[in-house]
Write a protein that holds these residues in place. Sequence first.
Motif, short mmCIF file in Angstrom:
data_model
loop_
_atom_site.label_atom_id
_atom_site.label_comp_id
_atom_site.label_asym_id
_atom_site.label_seq_id
_atom_site.Cartn_x
_atom_site.Cartn_y
_atom_site.Cartn_z
N ARG A 1 44.18 38.57 46.75
CA ARG A 1 43.14 38.42 45.73
C ARG A 1 42.00 37.53 46.15
O ARG A 1 40.83 37.86 45.95
CB ARG A 1 43.74 37.87 44.46
N GLU B 1 38.04 38.71 46.17
CA GLU B 1 37.00 38.02 45.41
C GLU B 1 35.90 37.51 46.33
O GLU B 1 34.72 37.55 45.99
CB GLU B 1 37.61 36.87 44.61
N TYR C 1 42.23 45.08 39.19
CA TYR C 1 43.48 44.35 39.44
C TYR C 1 44.60 44.88 38.56
O TYR C 1 45.71 45.11 39.02
CB TYR C 1 43.29 42.86 39.15
N THR D 1 35.68 34.03 38.66
CA THR D 1 37.01 34.43 39.13
C THR D 1 37.33 33.83 40.48
O THR D 1 38.40 34.04 41.00
CB THR D 1 37.10 35.96 39.28
N THR E 1 35.43 46.55 36.07
CA THR E 1 35.27 45.20 36.58
C THR E 1 36.43 44.92 37.53
O THR E 1 37.38 45.68 37.60
CB THR E 1 35.31 44.17 35.45
N LEU E 2 36.28 43.81 38.19
CA LEU E 2 37.29 43.43 39.16
C LEU E 2 38.65 43.28 38.49
O LEU E 2 39.67 43.76 38.99
CB LEU E 2 36.88 42.11 39.82
N PRO F 1 28.62 48.88 37.14
CA PRO F 1 29.97 49.23 37.53
C PRO F 1 30.80 49.68 36.33
O PRO F 1 30.72 49.09 35.25
CB PRO F 1 30.51 47.93 38.11
N LEU G 1 29.43 40.26 39.91
CA LEU G 1 30.66 40.87 39.38
C LEU G 1 31.79 39.89 39.14
O LEU G 1 32.68 40.13 38.35
CB LEU G 1 31.15 41.94 40.34
N CYS G 2 31.78 38.82 39.89
CA CYS G 2 32.99 38.02 39.79
C CYS G 2 32.72 36.56 39.49
O CYS G 2 33.33 35.66 40.03
CB CYS G 2 33.82 38.15 41.06
#
Lengths: 255, 99, 468
Positions: free
Chosen positions: A223, A227, C14, A241, C9-10, C6, A237-238
Amino acid sequence: MDIKLFTGHKNRPHVVALAGNPNVGKSTIFNALTGLRQHTGNWPGKTVNNARGTFSYKNKSFLLVDLPGTYSLLARSVEEEIARDFICFGQPDLTIVVLAASSLERNLNLALQVLEITPRVVICVNLLDEAKKNNIYVDLEGLSKRLGVPAIGTVARTGQGLDELLEAVAARIEDPGTNQPRQVVYSQEVEEIVAFLIPQVQRLVGTAINPRWLALRLLDSDRAFIEKIVQHFNPQLCIGTSSEISFDQHLEAVI
Amino acid sequence: MDHFTKTQKAIPLSDIPVGATGVIASLNLNGLLRRRVLDLGMVPGTFVECLRQSPSGDPTAYRVRGTTIALRRESTDQIAVYQLKMGPETSPPVPGKEG
Amino acid sequence: MNEVEPLKTLSQIYTEVNRISHSTRINLSDQIVADIYANAAQIANEVVVRNPFSASCDWDARVDSILTSRLLGYPVMILLLGLVFWITLQGANIPSEMLATVLFGLEGKMSAWLLQVGAPDWLNGVLVLGMYKTLAWVVAVMLPPMAIFFPLFTLLEDLGYLPRVAFNLDNLFKKARSCGKQALTMCMGFGCNAAGVTSCRIIDSPRERLIAVLTNNFVPCNGRFPTLLAMATIFVAGGLASSAQMIVATAVITGLVLIGIGVTFLTSWCLSRTILQGEVSALILELPPYRRPQIGAVIYRSIIDRTIFVLMRAVVVAAPAGALIWILGNVQIGQLSIIGHLAHWLNPFGQLIGLDGFILLAFILGFPANEIVLPILIMSYLAVGQMTEFQSLEELRRLLVTNGWTWLTAVNMMLFSLLHWPCATTLLTVFKETKSFKWTFMAFLLPTTIAITVCFSVAQLVRSLGLV
């Protein structure tokens, strides 16, 4: 780890990364090419930093980055992270993967992983003399054909084959070719899941990075790395996170 | 492979004597160690030859895919192998003489 | 980035991946590795050709069956270590004397010239008696052993012997709940402790890595090694014939290094059970094939590298230190020079641990680089005493005896040098590696405490037994 240091300059030298298992004579090749007196060692993990050196060939200048010796790009040790991140984000113009002729099978494990990330690769089969002593010979042409990238045989300590290696490196940077190099064929179950994941992954990072490889990393449940990749290519997008772990935190967690 | 007969039960790699060879059946290791052992090519089905022990009896060096890897007993206890029979009664394979 | 919205999402991906992973009966991570290896094996099978007719003579196995054998493994290790020290001692002797003759010969000429052109006494003192003399000492006494020891060890390393050392010693490290690769970092420490600390990165477990970092100092680095050699030669083996002298000195040095290794094990053991508690992690150590080292390249590279490195450090550290010592030794406050005051102040504590104030002061002033401890000591004795000329170890011995040295002083000097705080460069490296003031301070405190405790105990024991 200033891996982005050399991207974005117009007249930058060609950046060439040197990857390989520990104990394949990587540092000897590095020294032979750059003339930099970096001490080479015969035990794993000797190169703990990315040593850099320059050389020129046919009026072109090259920056050679010696990556830490690693067995794989999958696990999460510091060395493997450094090597993988450089190949992945450093965007070298070319990666030389050094293989030891006498343990080709184990070494190919790394080469195949690099070829999944980038086709800009030249294979260097080193220690031909040692292999010969053990009655082992490598069909370099056959290897090149099967991998889809040039494969050059060398004996770095005597300098044998280094010219051919440079020639191949220069040529490959000049013309990376259009052929897709050998991709690992996975067992059916893995292939099916990957096929399903590829379109989803592509939406996240576009074509900046091989989506097949990224999908495999997802299955690998790495992970932190995913990321990192997404942050690199598609930062919005992240947010929130990120899970970077510093040495200290890591340490506190362990003790 | 015809020269060898698998014993029925998988045994820990640590039980394989020096000089003997086994085929990895499964790994009961976890986390990073599991990954590292796999990355060295010790995946199920791989031949592993027990080469020698350290002077104090631990760790032990194994021949895996043309390389020599030393592992501690705690780790090799958790690697299950089928030991290959290559005892004195069945001499090692001779090239060109197989049936 | 273009405006692609998108669809997932991430975290959604997951979740999806998790669902898939749980629904398959195989471990996907494992399968991926196994599949890559299946591909690698297939390719290797197709391109690797083995000559079935000429049997390969397995040199590696033969060599390993000696170097890692139950019977010979450890003795060979100690013998090799001793051999390296012996060659260093033998080899360093003559160049040391030659360098001393030349360099100290120049000293007189420089002084004469300076005074001739009308330079004041103090300038002659700072430049020649301070800077130049210290520099000359570092070059004459410290450089030759370094220039011999370093390539020898590099040869062992290039040969592939060091992983075997780790293989042989791992069980002890396991008992101390640390990593066998610590042996490799210790070997690096022989060259330079800062390099040794950096090399601790090869240890995966942060806990075991820290243990290796904190204990690396117990391996005498190249900068301390010549001090130990000088002590062993002139004091412990002083009265013997020169051939026996070398052997005894070699034995003393080897024994001292073994003490250092013993302290490393003990300290690692204690750390694992106190402030760095934890279970021992696994070891994966590759034993690479033995390789013929590029002897010429190793010798050339390490002599040149070492020489330049030592000379650079000598210029940067030793020369200013020499000037400082001369000033401290010649500026009088009341009846005594500054250095005299400092040494006097440190003396009671120094005596308590079997040293004296000057020795302690030399170790403190030698904090930037261990190479200069002995030269500083000599300079400070000279600055207060009246001795002027000496060019050999025998004269050094006389100087030390005049200043009240006994064999106990020499032994404790060696022990303190072996065990005391790391040099500034090493501590800086510890900080770079751990990014923690706490652990950097520990890297200072731990050896210092041990050095003081050991020297104190030895001194008290020897004195109470009436041996000196």
